[in-house]
Design a protein around this motif. Structure first.
Motif, PDB file in Angstrom:
ATOM      1  N   SER A  48       0.798  -1.562  -0.042  1.00  0.00           N
ATOM      2  CA  SER A  48      -0.597  -0.153  -0.039  1.00  0.00           C
ATOM      3  C   SER A  48       1.190   1.459  -0.433  1.00  0.00           C
ATOM      4  O   SER A  48       0.126   2.508  -0.633  1.00  0.00           O
ATOM      5  CB  SER A  48      -1.391  -0.063   1.572  1.00  0.00           C
ATOM      6  N   HIS A  49       2.404   1.065   0.032  1.00  0.00           N
ATOM      7  CA  HIS A  49       3.240   2.732   0.284  1.00  0.00           C
ATOM      8  C   HIS A  49       2.766   2.624  -0.969  1.00  0.00           C
ATOM      9  O   HIS A  49       4.059   4.223  -1.229  1.00  0.00           O
ATOM     10  CB  HIS A  49       4.057   1.834   1.636  1.00  0.00           C
ATOM     11  N   LYS A  50       2.945   2.027  -2.059  1.00  0.00           N
ATOM     12  CA  LYS A  50       3.383   2.068  -3.345  1.00  0.00           C
ATOM     13  C   LYS A  50       2.504   2.483  -3.785  1.00  0.00           C
ATOM     14  O   LYS A  50       2.611   3.734  -5.096  1.00  0.00           O
ATOM     15  CB  LYS A  50       3.367   1.421  -4.264  1.00  0.00           C
ATOM     16  N   ILE A  51       0.857   3.165  -3.461  1.00  0.00           N
ATOM     17  CA  ILE A  51       0.036   4.248  -3.619  1.00  0.00           C
ATOM     18  C   ILE A  51       0.221   5.631  -3.750  1.00  0.00           C
ATOM     19  O   ILE A  51      -0.199   6.124  -4.746  1.00  0.00           O
ATOM     20  CB  ILE A  51      -1.010   3.333  -3.045  1.00  0.00           C
ATOM     21  N   ALA A  52       0.474   5.946  -2.759  1.00  0.00           N
ATOM     22  CA  ALA A  52       0.421   7.198  -2.897  1.00  0.00           C
ATOM     23  C   ALA A  52       1.731   8.071  -3.962  1.00  0.00           C
ATOM     24  O   ALA A  52       2.201   7.800  -4.721  1.00  0.00           O
ATOM     25  CB  ALA A  52       1.259   7.710  -1.223  1.00  0.00           C
ATOM     26  N   GLY A  53       0.867   8.849  -4.671  1.00  0.00           N
ATOM     27  CA  GLY A  53       1.337   9.904  -5.692  1.00  0.00           C
ATOM     28  C   GLY A  53       1.050   9.721  -6.781  1.00  0.00           C
ATOM     29  O   GLY A  53       1.448   9.788  -7.638  1.00  0.00           O
ATOM     30  N   LYS A  54       0.458   8.455  -7.179  1.00  0.00           N
ATOM     31  CA  LYS A  54       0.450   8.170  -8.296  1.00  0.00           C
ATOM     32  C   LYS A  54      -0.985   7.335  -8.580  1.00  0.00           C
ATOM     33  O   LYS A  54      -2.325   7.384  -7.342  1.00  0.00           O
ATOM     34  CB  LYS A  54       0.787   5.923  -8.598  1.00  0.00           C
ATOM     35  N   PRO A  55      -1.380   7.527  -9.837  1.00  0.00           N
ATOM     36  CA  PRO A  55      -3.163   7.286  -9.940  1.00  0.00           C
ATOM     37  C   PRO A  55      -3.532   5.906  -9.478  1.00  0.00           C
ATOM     38  O   PRO A  55      -2.925   5.159  -9.775  1.00  0.00           O
ATOM     39  CB  PRO A  55      -3.369   7.344 -11.814  1.00  0.00           C
ATOM     40  N   ALA A  56      -4.879   5.435  -9.052  1.00  0.00           N
ATOM     41  CA  ALA A  56      -4.931   4.269  -8.876  1.00  0.00           C
ATOM     42  C   ALA A  56      -6.282   3.802  -9.962  1.00  0.00           C
ATOM     43  O   ALA A  56      -7.121   4.815 -10.130  1.00  0.00           O
ATOM     44  CB  ALA A  56      -5.849   4.531  -7.429  1.00  0.00           C
ATOM     45  N   VAL A  57      -6.827   3.343 -10.427  1.00  0.00           N
ATOM     46  CA  VAL A  57      -7.327   2.106 -11.241  1.00  0.00           C
ATOM     47  C   VAL A  57      -7.969   1.117 -10.466  1.00  0.00           C
ATOM     48  O   VAL A  57      -7.341  -0.099  -9.911  1.00  0.00           O
ATOM     49  CB  VAL A  57      -7.219   2.318 -13.021  1.00  0.00           C
ATOM     50  N   TYR A  58      -9.453   1.456 -10.225  1.00  0.00           N
ATOM     51  CA  TYR A  58     -10.254   0.262  -9.154  1.00  0.00           C
ATOM     52  C   TYR A  58     -11.313   0.049 -10.291  1.00  0.00           C
ATOM     53  O   TYR A  58     -12.292   0.046 -10.521  1.00  0.00           O
ATOM     54  CB  TYR A  58     -10.717   0.391  -8.324  1.00  0.00           C
ATOM     55  N   ILE A  59     -11.145  -1.897 -10.302  1.00  0.00           N
ATOM     56  CA  ILE A  59     -12.592  -2.498 -11.627  1.00  0.00           C
ATOM     57  C   ILE A  59     -13.017  -3.279 -10.321  1.00  0.00           C
ATOM     58  O   ILE A  59     -12.686  -3.899 -10.310  1.00  0.00           O
ATOM     59  CB  ILE A  59     -11.485  -3.504 -12.437  1.00  0.00           C
ATOM     60  N   GLY A  60     -14.531  -2.601 -10.426  1.00  0.00           N
ATOM     61  CA  GLY A  60     -15.020  -3.239  -9.394  1.00  0.00           C
ATOM     62  C   GLY A  60     -16.607  -3.418 -10.341  1.00  0.00           C
ATOM     63  O   GLY A  60     -16.494  -3.666 -11.398  1.00  0.00           O
ATOM     64  N   GLY A  61     -17.582  -3.754  -9.166  1.00  0.00           N
ATOM     65  CA  GLY A  61     -18.958  -3.488  -9.910  1.00  0.00           C
ATOM     66  C   GLY A  61     -20.155  -3.627  -9.362  1.00  0.00           C
ATOM     67  O   GLY A  61     -19.815  -3.557  -7.664  1.00  0.00           O
ATOM     68  N   THR A  62     -21.460  -3.340  -9.472  1.00  0.00           N
ATOM     69  CA  THR A  62     -21.933  -3.320  -8.821  1.00  0.00           C
ATOM     70  C   THR A  62     -23.254  -4.324  -8.508  1.00  0.00           C
ATOM     71  O   THR A  62     -24.948  -4.903  -8.710  1.00  0.00           O
ATOM     72  CB  THR A  62     -22.670  -1.790  -9.373  1.00  0.00           C
ATOM     73  N   ILE A  63     -22.596  -5.274  -9.325  1.00  0.00           N
ATOM     74  CA  ILE A  63     -23.381  -6.513  -9.522  1.00  0.00           C
ATOM     75  C   ILE A  63     -23.862  -7.613  -8.137  1.00  0.00           C
ATOM     76  O   ILE A  63     -25.430  -7.702  -8.677  1.00  0.00           O
ATOM     77  CB  ILE A  63     -22.733  -8.012 -10.595  1.00  0.00           C
ATOM     78  N   ASN A  64     -23.940  -6.848  -7.740  1.00  0.00           N
ATOM     79  CA  ASN A  64     -24.412  -6.854  -6.394  1.00  0.00           C
ATOM     80  C   ASN A  64     -24.406  -6.230  -5.029  1.00  0.00           C
ATOM     81  O   ASN A  64     -23.273  -5.553  -4.855  1.00  0.00           O
ATOM     82  CB  ASN A  64     -24.797  -8.722  -6.110  1.00  0.00           C
ATOM     83  N   ASP A  65     -24.755  -6.557  -3.720  1.00  0.00           N
ATOM     84  CA  ASP A  65     -24.552  -5.613  -2.495  1.00  0.00           C
ATOM     85  C   ASP A  65     -23.409  -6.078  -2.419  1.00  0.00           C
ATOM     86  O   ASP A  65     -22.999  -5.151  -1.944  1.00  0.00           O
ATOM     87  CB  ASP A  65     -25.616  -6.220  -1.520  1.00  0.00           C
ATOM     88  N   ALA A  66     -23.086  -7.064  -2.161  1.00  0.00           N
ATOM     89  CA  ALA A  66     -21.117  -7.644  -1.654  1.00  0.00           C
ATOM     90  C   ALA A  66     -20.755  -6.564  -2.781  1.00  0.00           C
ATOM     91  O   ALA A  66     -19.059  -5.844  -2.524  1.00  0.00           O
ATOM     92  CB  ALA A  66     -21.371  -9.159  -1.652  1.00  0.00           C
ATOM     93  N   ALA A  67     -20.468  -6.388  -4.184  1.00  0.00           N
ATOM     94  CA  ALA A  67     -20.049  -6.246  -4.966  1.00  0.00           C
ATOM     95  C   ALA A  67     -19.721  -4.662  -4.634  1.00  0.00           C
ATOM     96  O   ALA A  67     -18.629  -3.525  -4.774  1.00  0.00           O
ATOM     97  CB  ALA A  67     -19.832  -6.495  -6.609  1.00  0.00           C
ATOM     98  N   ILE A  68     -20.837  -3.466  -4.032  1.00  0.00           N
ATOM     99  CA  ILE A  68     -20.822  -2.704  -3.786  1.00  0.00           C
ATOM    100  C   ILE A  68     -20.293  -1.644  -2.734  1.00  0.00           C
ATOM    101  O   ILE A  68     -19.611  -0.903  -3.041  1.00  0.00           O
ATOM    102  CB  ILE A  68     -22.505  -2.273  -4.252  1.00  0.00           C
ATOM    103  N   PHE A  69     -20.454  -3.010  -1.734  1.00  0.00           N
ATOM    104  CA  PHE A  69     -20.089  -2.753  -0.689  1.00  0.00           C
ATOM    105  C   PHE A  69     -18.235  -3.131  -0.881  1.00  0.00           C
ATOM    106  O   PHE A  69     -17.422  -1.853  -0.450  1.00  0.00           O
ATOM    107  CB  PHE A  69     -20.397  -3.759   0.743  1.00  0.00           C
ATOM    108  N   GLU A  70     -17.902  -3.706  -1.490  1.00  0.00           N
ATOM    109  CA  GLU A  70     -16.526  -3.854  -1.625  1.00  0.00           C
ATOM    110  C   GLU A  70     -15.527  -2.774  -2.474  1.00  0.00           C
ATOM    111  O   GLU A  70     -14.733  -2.079  -1.881  1.00  0.00           O
ATOM    112  CB  GLU A  70     -15.964  -5.054  -2.476  1.00  0.00           C
ATOM    113  N   ALA A  71     -16.489  -2.465  -3.500  1.00  0.00           N
ATOM    114  CA  ALA A  71     -15.599  -0.816  -4.372  1.00  0.00           C
ATOM    115  C   ALA A  71     -16.003   0.765  -3.781  1.00  0.00           C
ATOM    116  O   ALA A  71     -14.668   1.202  -3.778  1.00  0.00           O
ATOM    117  CB  ALA A  71     -16.969  -1.043  -5.867  1.00  0.00           C
TER     118      ALA A  71
END
Length: 309
Positions: A48-71
């Motif tokens: 996670s220390h590599k996250i700072a200062g760089k763009p982050a792209v997260y591919i997730g979904g809203t295919i169900n309630d659990a996916a919404i919560f995770e995203a």
């Protein structure tokens, strides 16, 4: 350009791997996850220390309630870890038919999901959410504040589907499953220089429709029924039956989102009216199906080209 951190939910790992194969400046970031005995969920971004200062792209979904919560949780954590900009990719926007209330007391779930993601803390260079071929275009205007919606289209991928069908047969007519998608079909047919056909339906009950009229001559034509998504497949089967009854030779089906609720693809195959089904891989259900009756096309190019980086 700085490296772009790429993450995905477990069920969209396949799409992340396709994006990585494109050879851009993406860095594969792993997410550790587990479920506790009481049903609660745990996630941890590796390195996670590599996250700072760089763009982050997260591919997730809203295919169900659990996916919404995770995203939502992953989005908040990426901002907390200091990503320079946040890019949420939602290949298939679930609850898309609940974009407005028809009856008193109905929950407008699509709007509430938009409000939820709009509450994600703001990264230093902004937050974006990307959705592909929304069932209702108005959904993108539900997002509030500093979350910028981007509507992507898989038009180029659908065009490839139609081209592949045309390479197998001739005398192709592009057709709708109902009048609700008539404008889509008209635009597609004009762009692809194909004749079009439309049917009108009357809803008898929540599960049954009756075809009332067909506006084009499909005698001895090969019909391609296009819809933005297929869930149960009942509308597609009714449409295929109507076109076949009016003299169509072979019937093909193409869509963007292959949701395919349990048994849907089997029903489409077993009705013996449809030669084959074509769809993209925006929905995770397509990764569970192994059947030559279904041809699945990748949308990773569309996603990468659409990112506002």
């Amino acid at each position: 350009m700085s490296k772009i951190n790429l993450l995905a939910s477990k069920n969209y790992e396949y799409l992340k791997q396709n994006v990585l194969k494109l050879g851009k400046d993406f860095v594969n970031v792993l997410v550790d996850s587990m479920d506790f005995p009481d049903g609660e969920h745990y996630w941890k971004i590796e390195d996670s220390h590599k996250i700072a200062g760089k763009p982050a792209v997260y591919i997730g979904g809203t295919i169900n309630d659990a996916a919404i919560f995770e995203a939502y949780n992953m989005a908040c954590t990426l901002v907390r870890e200091g990503c320079s900009s946040l890019h949420l990719v939602i290949p298939y926007f679930g609850y898309s038919t609940m974009e407005r209330a028809v009856k008193d007391g109905e929950v407008v779930t699509a709007k509430n999901i938009a409000r939820l993601f709009s509450s994600v803390p703001l990264s230093s260079q902004g937050n974006h959410i990307y959705m592909m071929d929304l069932h209702s275009l108005g959904t993108q205007y539900y997002f509030e504040g500093n979350l910028h919606p981007v509507h992507l289209t898989a038009q180029s991928v659908v065009d490839k589907m139609i081209a592949d069908i045309k390479s197998q047969t001739d005398n192709v007519v592009l057709a709708s499953a109902d009048m609700g998608r008539a404008k889509w079909i008209e635009k597609m047919s004009n762009r692809l220089n194909l004749p079009s056909a439309y049917i009108m339906k009357k809803r008898i009950s929540g599960a049954e429709t009756l075809v009332e009229a067909l506006n084009a001559d499909v005698m001895n034509c090969n019909v391609v029924i296009f819809d933005d998504m297929i869930r149960s497949g009942s509308s597609i089967i009714n449409a295929a039956r109507a076109y076949k009854a009016n003299g169509a030779k072979d019937v093909y089906v193409a869509c963007v989102h292959g949701v395919f609720v349990d048994g849907a693809l089997d029903r489409l195959k077993d009705c013996k009216l449809i030669k084959s089904v074509y769809c993209t891989n925006t929905h995770t259900k397509t990764q569970e199906i192994r059947d030559d009756f279904l041809r699945v096309y990748d949308v990773s190019d569309v996603i990468v080209d659409g990112l506002k980086l």
